[in-house]
Design a protein around this motif. Structure first.
Motif, PDB file in Angstrom:
ATOM      1  N   ALA A  74      13.676 -27.508  -9.082  1.00  0.00           N
ATOM      2  CA  ALA A  74      12.325 -28.142  -8.776  1.00  0.00           C
ATOM      3  C   ALA A  74      11.328 -27.122  -9.306  1.00  0.00           C
ATOM      4  O   ALA A  74      10.020 -27.585  -9.236  1.00  0.00           O
ATOM      5  N   THR A  75      11.496 -25.937  -9.570  1.00  0.00           N
ATOM      6  CA  THR A  75      10.593 -25.022  -9.948  1.00  0.00           C
ATOM      7  C   THR A  75      10.046 -25.302 -11.214  1.00  0.00           C
ATOM      8  O   THR A  75      10.713 -25.246 -12.378  1.00  0.00           O
ATOM      9  N   PRO A  76       8.733 -25.408 -11.482  1.00  0.00           N
ATOM     10  CA  PRO A  76       8.114 -25.745 -12.812  1.00  0.00           C
ATOM     11  C   PRO A  76       8.180 -24.439 -13.482  1.00  0.00           C
ATOM     12  O   PRO A  76       8.056 -22.984 -13.141  1.00  0.00           O
ATOM     13  N   GLY A  77       8.380 -24.368 -14.799  1.00  0.00           N
ATOM     14  CA  GLY A  77       8.281 -23.507 -15.655  1.00  0.00           C
ATOM     15  C   GLY A  77       6.748 -23.412 -16.315  1.00  0.00           C
ATOM     16  O   GLY A  77       5.950 -24.323 -16.274  1.00  0.00           O
ATOM     17  N   LEU A  78       6.393 -22.088 -16.769  1.00  0.00           N
ATOM     18  CA  LEU A  78       5.071 -21.831 -17.372  1.00  0.00           C
ATOM     19  C   LEU A  78       5.175 -21.492 -18.668  1.00  0.00           C
ATOM     20  O   LEU A  78       5.518 -20.208 -18.825  1.00  0.00           O
ATOM     21  N   LEU A  79       4.693 -22.057 -19.747  1.00  0.00           N
ATOM     22  CA  LEU A  79       4.903 -21.699 -21.283  1.00  0.00           C
ATOM     23  C   LEU A  79       3.444 -21.413 -21.752  1.00  0.00           C
ATOM     24  O   LEU A  79       2.482 -22.417 -21.859  1.00  0.00           O
ATOM     25  N   ARG A 153       0.226 -24.265  -8.501  1.00  0.00           N
ATOM     26  CA  ARG A 153       1.160 -23.251  -8.315  1.00  0.00           C
ATOM     27  C   ARG A 153       1.068 -22.502  -9.559  1.00  0.00           C
ATOM     28  O   ARG A 153       1.430 -21.339  -9.523  1.00  0.00           O
ATOM     29  N   LEU A 154       0.933 -23.054 -10.835  1.00  0.00           N
ATOM     30  CA  LEU A 154       0.904 -22.165 -11.912  1.00  0.00           C
ATOM     31  C   LEU A 154      -0.242 -21.416 -12.224  1.00  0.00           C
ATOM     32  O   LEU A 154      -0.192 -20.244 -12.604  1.00  0.00           O
ATOM     33  N   THR A 155      -1.431 -22.078 -11.833  1.00  0.00           N
ATOM     34  CA  THR A 155      -2.725 -21.224 -11.870  1.00  0.00           C
ATOM     35  C   THR A 155      -2.797 -20.163 -10.948  1.00  0.00           C
ATOM     36  O   THR A 155      -3.137 -18.880 -11.232  1.00  0.00           O
ATOM     37  N   GLY A 156      -1.996 -20.309  -9.636  1.00  0.00           N
ATOM     38  CA  GLY A 156      -1.936 -18.999  -8.942  1.00  0.00           C
ATOM     39  C   GLY A 156      -1.157 -17.931  -9.580  1.00  0.00           C
ATOM     40  O   GLY A 156      -1.184 -16.816  -9.237  1.00  0.00           O
ATOM     41  N   LEU A 157       0.040 -18.246 -10.460  1.00  0.00           N
ATOM     42  CA  LEU A 157       0.791 -17.508 -10.899  1.00  0.00           C
ATOM     43  C   LEU A 157      -0.112 -16.661 -12.140  1.00  0.00           C
ATOM     44  O   LEU A 157       0.148 -15.176 -12.202  1.00  0.00           O
ATOM     45  N   LEU A 158      -1.113 -17.166 -12.932  1.00  0.00           N
ATOM     46  CA  LEU A 158      -1.853 -16.464 -13.518  1.00  0.00           C
ATOM     47  C   LEU A 158      -2.783 -15.333 -12.902  1.00  0.00           C
ATOM     48  O   LEU A 158      -2.955 -14.094 -13.248  1.00  0.00           O
ATOM     49  N   LEU A 159      -3.279 -15.916 -11.664  1.00  0.00           N
ATOM     50  CA  LEU A 159      -3.949 -14.833 -10.945  1.00  0.00           C
ATOM     51  C   LEU A 159      -2.940 -13.675 -10.488  1.00  0.00           C
ATOM     52  O   LEU A 159      -3.486 -12.658 -10.501  1.00  0.00           O
ATOM     53  N   GLU A 160      -1.766 -13.862 -10.197  1.00  0.00           N
ATOM     54  CA  GLU A 160      -0.966 -12.704 -10.004  1.00  0.00           C
ATOM     55  C   GLU A 160      -0.665 -11.934 -11.191  1.00  0.00           C
ATOM     56  O   GLU A 160      -0.629 -10.774 -10.835  1.00  0.00           O
ATOM     57  N   ARG A 161      -0.748 -12.555 -12.160  1.00  0.00           N
ATOM     58  CA  ARG A 161      -0.387 -11.522 -13.483  1.00  0.00           C
ATOM     59  C   ARG A 161      -1.771 -10.828 -13.598  1.00  0.00           C
ATOM     60  O   ARG A 161      -1.634  -9.419 -13.733  1.00  0.00           O
ATOM     61  N   PRO A 188      -6.487 -22.035  -5.941  1.00  0.00           N
ATOM     62  CA  PRO A 188      -6.967 -22.272  -7.098  1.00  0.00           C
ATOM     63  C   PRO A 188      -7.413 -23.762  -7.120  1.00  0.00           C
ATOM     64  O   PRO A 188      -7.002 -24.437  -6.816  1.00  0.00           O
ATOM     65  N   ARG A 189      -8.462 -24.059  -8.196  1.00  0.00           N
ATOM     66  CA  ARG A 189      -9.042 -25.410  -8.282  1.00  0.00           C
ATOM     67  C   ARG A 189      -9.616 -25.269  -9.826  1.00  0.00           C
ATOM     68  O   ARG A 189     -10.317 -24.268  -9.770  1.00  0.00           O
ATOM     69  N   VAL A 190      -9.183 -25.941 -10.696  1.00  0.00           N
ATOM     70  CA  VAL A 190      -9.546 -26.186 -12.015  1.00  0.00           C
ATOM     71  C   VAL A 190     -11.103 -26.899 -11.806  1.00  0.00           C
ATOM     72  O   VAL A 190     -11.192 -27.991 -11.148  1.00  0.00           O
ATOM     73  N   LEU A 191     -11.895 -26.465 -12.894  1.00  0.00           N
ATOM     74  CA  LEU A 191     -13.197 -27.113 -12.862  1.00  0.00           C
ATOM     75  C   LEU A 191     -13.162 -28.148 -14.222  1.00  0.00           C
ATOM     76  O   LEU A 191     -12.490 -27.815 -15.014  1.00  0.00           O
ATOM     77  N   SER A 198     -12.001 -23.737 -20.482  1.00  0.00           N
ATOM     78  CA  SER A 198     -11.406 -24.121 -19.240  1.00  0.00           C
ATOM     79  C   SER A 198     -11.770 -22.824 -18.143  1.00  0.00           C
ATOM     80  O   SER A 198     -11.658 -21.601 -18.568  1.00  0.00           O
ATOM     81  N   SER A 199     -12.266 -23.313 -16.890  1.00  0.00           N
ATOM     82  CA  SER A 199     -12.341 -22.352 -15.817  1.00  0.00           C
ATOM     83  C   SER A 199     -11.585 -22.924 -14.620  1.00  0.00           C
ATOM     84  O   SER A 199     -11.506 -24.052 -14.123  1.00  0.00           O
ATOM     85  N   VAL A 200     -10.915 -21.652 -13.828  1.00  0.00           N
ATOM     86  CA  VAL A 200     -10.251 -22.092 -12.575  1.00  0.00           C
ATOM     87  C   VAL A 200     -10.959 -21.092 -11.578  1.00  0.00           C
ATOM     88  O   VAL A 200     -11.203 -19.908 -11.747  1.00  0.00           O
ATOM     89  N   VAL A 201     -11.337 -21.740 -10.435  1.00  0.00           N
ATOM     90  CA  VAL A 201     -12.048 -20.936  -9.330  1.00  0.00           C
ATOM     91  C   VAL A 201     -10.931 -20.730  -8.254  1.00  0.00           C
ATOM     92  O   VAL A 201     -10.087 -21.451  -7.852  1.00  0.00           O
ATOM     93  N   TYR A 202     -10.873 -19.532  -7.888  1.00  0.00           N
ATOM     94  CA  TYR A 202      -9.756 -18.997  -6.924  1.00  0.00           C
ATOM     95  C   TYR A 202     -10.514 -18.740  -5.532  1.00  0.00           C
ATOM     96  O   TYR A 202     -11.392 -17.951  -5.524  1.00  0.00           O
ATOM     97  N   GLY A 203     -10.141 -19.642  -4.456  1.00  0.00           N
ATOM     98  CA  GLY A 203     -10.994 -19.461  -3.327  1.00  0.00           C
ATOM     99  C   GLY A 203     -12.434 -19.727  -3.712  1.00  0.00           C
ATOM    100  O   GLY A 203     -12.998 -20.651  -4.328  1.00  0.00           O
TER     101      GLY A 203
END
Length: 508
Positions: A74-79, A153-161, A188-191, A198-203
């Motif tokens: 069930a875990t998504p991948g990110l490419l 879940r995947l945009t959260g991974l970007l922030l962790e990186r 995260p939420r995408v604008l 493209s932009s993603v806002v975190y909190g």
């Protein structure tokens, strides 16, 4: 589609994936999906021209993807993909006359795009609008692919990186020196309001801007805010972190931002300013309520001058002498001819508009020179944020006009280029409330004057004193607007045409 010429493919562990054949198989399986999906994206630059093929610059698993034939959980991948799309070259449009050309970096008929692709065995319904489709062959055969920016879940991974600097194959994640630690777990939420990126806002703390079309070299939207932060300018949010890619076949990223090397700036994380309104929205509200806006306009002029002063202190400046002034004028005149061929409504005004450009060439014949420096490059009311108090302006989005090649956007320019862009923006805002109405014209004139006066408060000189150069840049901007509106928003064409009539009359 042609076989991929892949410089580097890596796995999540940073090791090269096995063989160019696998990379070519990935590209062939994705090509039909991308041919349909890419032209529908707002940030795709090649609208109206067919895609003739793709090449794969790099493919990096940020989170392992379940490949065909493997057990899919069930875990998504990110490419992460950098894909070059080949298209017939657009009609030639001259550059700005201060550089050496107007072609793109790399192949003139291929743009490189950054894609973040989520990979799941089955696509949940909430991600259906972001679907790319399902490959029928290749290493991801039968997997559901989608734009990963819509998956928290995947945009959260970007922030962790970005919280943990380091390298993953050709990708390099960097934290700005002295930046505060970024907390984990920010939602995260995408604008959906972006056009060319493209932009993603975190909190409510950070915003990550992802560049979709990328060129080799340091993007000004990272370069200039870093320079302003070094200079102590508080008018621009300082970058907190960023990530980039090496374009070379060895996958080595440089030790710092690759200003002159082959690196590609991919994304910048900066503080988010909740509660701020952009200047366009604030101006529209003032117009709708027939309220005075001149105090805000004057403050915006002061903010612009402060940014220009810091850029001049921290980055090189140069003289713009006779030959350069003549090239500048020639570039403006050439762009006028291109626009007039495409938009017949512009043709009657060419003589008066040409006079504005000829006046700049006349400065060269008088032996005059100007200073050039790094500037914003695409300044308008939408690129300025004002805090809740209504008296503090912040400038954003320093990448310049995204349609121009990166090397052009990094060229020094006269500061009146930015001033002219903002003056045109006041006109646009007023015309939105009623083209030709006397009170809207008076509103625009008052705020244009207030903006220039605020600029003079800080700079010590009023940009209106350089009337010939300012009028030429404003004319050039109006010509650009005519071409843009004719192509993309024909109903808005009367707005820049009203400015063209005024500017042509002033040049007669």
């Amino acid at each position: 589609m042609s076989e991929s010429s892949l410089p580097l493919t890596v796995t999540a562990a940073g090791r090269p994936a096995p063989g160019q054949r696998a990379a070519g198989g990935l590209l062939r399986s994705l090509a039909p999906l991308l041919t349909e999906w890419l032209p529908r994206q707002r940030w795709f630059a090649g609208k109206g021209r067919p895609i003739s093929g793709f090449s794969l610059v790099s493919a990096t698993e940020l989170l392992p993807c379940a490949h065909a034939g493997s057990d899919a959980g069930a875990t998504p991948g990110l490419l992460h993909l950098l894909v070059r799309a080949r298209q017939p070259a657009p009609p030639h449009e001259p550059g700005d006359g201060t550089g050496t050309g107007s072609g793109t970096d790399g192949s003139p008929d291929a743009d490189c795009y950054q894609l973040l692709v989520g990979v799941r065995p089955v696509l949940p319904p909430e991600f259906a609008p972001a679907s790319l489709g399902t490959p029928t062959d290749g290493p991801l055969r039968g997997r559901a692919l989608y734009d990963a920016l819509h998956d928290p879940r995947l945009t959260g991974l970007l922030l962790e990186r970005l919280r943990s600097p380091g390298r993953l194959g050709p990708l390099r994640f960097v934290t700005a020196p002295g930046a505060a630690a970024v907390p984990s777990g920010l939602r995260p939420r995408v604008l959906d309001a972006e056009q060319s990126n493209s932009s993603v806002v975190y909190g409510s703390a950070y915003i990550l801007k992802l560049f979709r079309r990328v060129d080799p070299g340091l993007n000004p939207d990272l370069e200039l805010p870093l320079a302003l932060a070094r200079g102590g300018c508080a008018r621009v949010p300082a970058p907190t972190a960023w990530f980039e890619a090496a374009a070379g076949p060895d996958g080595d990223a440089p030790d710092g931002p690759a200003a002159e090397g082959p690196g590609l700036t991919l994304g910048v994380l900066q503080p988010y300013l909740p509660g701020s309104g952009d200047g366009w929205q604030l101006a529209q509200r003032a117009l709708a309520g027939r309220r005075d806006f001149t105090a805000a306009a004057r403050g915006l002029g002061r903010a612009t001058a402060e940014v220009h002063a810091t850029l001049a202190d921290t980055l090189p400046t140069a003289p713009l002498r006779g030959p350069e002034l003549e090239r500048l004028a020639a570039g403006m005149a050439a762009r006028l001819e291109v626009a007039a061929r495409a938009v017949p409504a512009l043709r009657p005004y060419r003589p008066g508009l040409r006079n504005a450009f000829a006046a700049v060439a006349g400065l060269a014949r008088l032996g005059q020179a100007r200073r050039v420096q790094r500037v914003h490059g695409d300044l308008h009311l939408g690129q300025a944020l004002c805090g809740a108090g209504g008296d503090e302006w912040t400038l954003i989005d320093f990448e310049g006009e995204p349609a121009r090649p990166l090397h052009e956007r990094r060229l020094p320019q006269p500061v009146v280029r930015d001033v002219a862009g903002m003056l045109r923006s006041f006109d646009y805002a007023a015309c939105q409330q009623g083209t030709g109405e006397r009170w809207t014209r008076d509103w625009a004139a008052a705020n244009r004057a207030a903006y220039c006066a605020g600029y003079a408060d800080v700079a010590g000189t009023d940009p209106r004193d350089d009337a010939r150069l300012l009028r030429a840049f404003e004319t050039d901007k109006a010509v650009y607007e005519v071409l843009y509106e004719a192509r993309h928003r024909p109903a808005w064409l009367p707005i820049p045409l009203s400015a063209v009539r005024r500017l042509a009359a002033a040049g007669d």
